[in-house]
Design a protein around this motif. Structure first.
Motif, PDB file in Angstrom:
ATOM      1  N   PHE A 169      43.251  33.939  48.076  1.00 33.62           N
ATOM      2  CA  PHE A 169      41.814  34.156  47.946  1.00 33.62           C
ATOM      3  C   PHE A 169      41.502  34.903  46.655  1.00 33.62           C
ATOM      4  CE2 PHE A 169      42.507  33.782  52.522  1.00 33.62           C
ATOM      5  CZ  PHE A 169      41.536  32.854  52.872  1.00 33.62           C
TER       6      PHE A 169
ATOM      7  N   SER B  98      35.221  35.478  47.230  1.00 40.04           N
ATOM      8  CA  SER B  98      34.355  34.481  46.593  1.00 40.04           C
ATOM      9  C   SER B  98      34.167  33.251  47.456  1.00 40.04           C
ATOM     10  CB  SER B  98      34.943  34.084  45.233  1.00 40.04           C
ATOM     11  OG  SER B  98      35.015  35.208  44.378  1.00 40.04           O
ATOM     12  N   GLU B  99      35.267  32.737  48.036  1.00 40.86           N
ATOM     13  CA  GLU B  99      35.184  31.487  48.791  1.00 40.86           C
ATOM     14  C   GLU B  99      34.312  31.616  50.038  1.00 40.86           C
ATOM     15  OE1 GLU B  99      37.818  32.868  47.587  1.00 40.86           O
ATOM     16  OE2 GLU B  99      39.182  31.434  46.637  1.00 40.86           O
TER      17      GLU B  99
END
Length: 443
Positions: free
Chosen positions: A412, A426-427
């Motif tokens: 990640f 962010s994802e």
């Protein structure tokens, strides 16, 4: 040039192709004479096309050429064809044509003179009883059981000017007697009262100023041998300073090195002047173009592009510097990258090995920090540590008082905000709390 094997004369304004072709097609290159000795170290290289032959003179640089290297207990600089070394070693175990004994008027009871007398297994007292060692004078005696041809006895008189004269006189005496190597102690730093740094500057500056003015030196190696580590460090720092590189004395020995200069090892790449002579300008230009292509295809300087450690472990540094000799290239290590300069294939091989060593150093640096400090984030009530690489980047951001950084961990991408002690994934657009843990707390 009048006479000479294969080439009887050179016409002013042009060459006699046949005679020069015969001279240059000899399989073994040979030295060539020239004006003011410029070609004394040159060789002839031949580029032929049909009946036209262009002889090429490859010249070594005119004057002293300097390159420095450091490897733990040995520092060195090349001055012309002579090597100056600073060695952290015992002078009584040296093998050289000449070993220099720094003494005084009284019989030695300690220090270098006492150790040399003991190792030589005979007393210097009788030979030196009436000797005049003032003003840089030298008295030579047999070497006894030492691994040398003669011992040159000198006295620095606790005076830097006298030490300069001593070093100058030793070099001239060695050349006069056709000796090739000499081992010299750090004069005046043992029983003397002089500052090691000042002595280092005096001795090194004298060597570098005297050598270029020796008309036909036989001397090939000047080795300043120092047993005391502190004195050795002072000399090493002075050597790098004189070579245009400033080394932090405290960093020269130890478990890691802070970069304050560059360190070099391996094959020296000497600059060359190439003069191409020919009758037609087009032929000369074509020869120069082909030479340039050959150089570009077969000779390169390559640099590492992988992550670099903040502090270089001493054992990794030593192994990096050994790559130069192992691969036959010039290896330079500085604060940002490792460079390998030489034949392309060899430089690529050296850089591949260097990259593996740098990766090992980086992993070791990450692991060392991970054992002391860990950054963690809270996910669903569970504390999860950032991976060592990400942990290192966050800690550097914390140490440098940088507010934000971006790291990747566990697949990640985390946007770190140290002011709010938060990490945004962010994802998933998810904000997590982070904290810094030290080894004496809850790791």
């Amino acid at each position: 040039r009048e006479g000479g094997q294969g080439g009887e004369r050179v016409k002013r304004g042009g060459f006699e192709e046949g005679r020069w072709a015969e001279a240059c097609d000899k399989p073994a290159a040979r030295p060539v004479d020239g004006p003011k000795g410029l070609f004394q170290t040159g060789v002839i290289l031949c580029l032929s096309q049909g009946a036209v032959t262009c002889p090429i003179f490859l010249l070594s640089p005119d004057g002293p050429y300097h390159s420095a290297s450091f490897s733990g207990t040995l520092a060195r600089v090349n001055i012309g064809n002579i090597v100056l070394q600073i060695a952290n070693a015992d002078i009584t175990k040296e093998t050289a044509d000449v070993i220099v004994n720094s003494t005084s008027s009284s019989p030695p009871t300690f220090g270098v003179s006492y150790s040399l007398s003991k190792a030589a297994q005979f007393s210097f007292d009788r030979d030196l009883r009436n000797a005049n060692l003032s003003n840089g004078n030298i008295i030579a005696t047999k070497g006894g059981m030492l691994k040398c041809k003669v011992i040159m006895h000198v006295c620095g008189m606790d005076d830097l000017d006298v030490i300069r004269r001593v070093v100058k006189n030793v070099i001239h005496e060695c050349n006069k007697r056709h000796f090739e190597s000499v081992a010299i102690p750090a004069i005046g730093t043992g029983s003397g009262i002089l500052n090691p740094g000042a002595v280092a500057e005096a001795m090194i500056d004298t060597v570098t100023s005297v050598i270029p003015n020796c008309p036909r030196p036989s001397l090939r190696m000047i080795r300043i041998v120092i047993l005391d580590t502190h004195v050795f460090q002072s000399f090493t720092a002075a050597l790098y300073h004189r070579g245009g590189q400033v080394a932090d004395v405290d960093s020269l020995n130890g478990t890691a090195k802070e970069f304050s200069g560059s360190y070099e090892s391996g094959e020296e790449v000497l600059p060359a002047v190439i003069n191409v002579f020919g009758r037609e300008r087009a032929s000369v230009q074509d020869a120069l173009s082909r030479l340039k292509r050959m150089r570009d295809e077969n000779f390169q300087e390559l640099s590492s592009v992988i992550p670099y450690p903040k502090r270089m472990p001493a054992d990794i540094m030593d192994r990096l510097l050994q790559l130069g000799a192992q691969h036959g290239v010039r290896v330079t290590v500085d604060r940002e990258r490792v460079r390998a300069r030489g034949e392309t294939v060899k430089a690529e091989a050296a850089l591949t090995s260097a990259s593996q060593l740098l990766e090992e150093a980086v992993q070791r640096e990450w692991s060392e920090l991970f054992s002391r400090v860990r950054w963690a984030y809270d996910h669903a009530g569970k504390q999860i540590y950032f991976e060592p690489g990400a942990n290192f980047e966050i800690e550097q951001c914390h140490k440098n008082k940088t507010h934000e950084t971006v790291v990747r961990s566990a697949g990640f991408l985390f946007c770190i905000n140290l002011d709010h002690k938060e990490a945004t994934v962010s994802e998933a657009n998810q904000v997590l709390k982070i904290e810094r843990l030290e080894s004496n707390s809850s790791i």
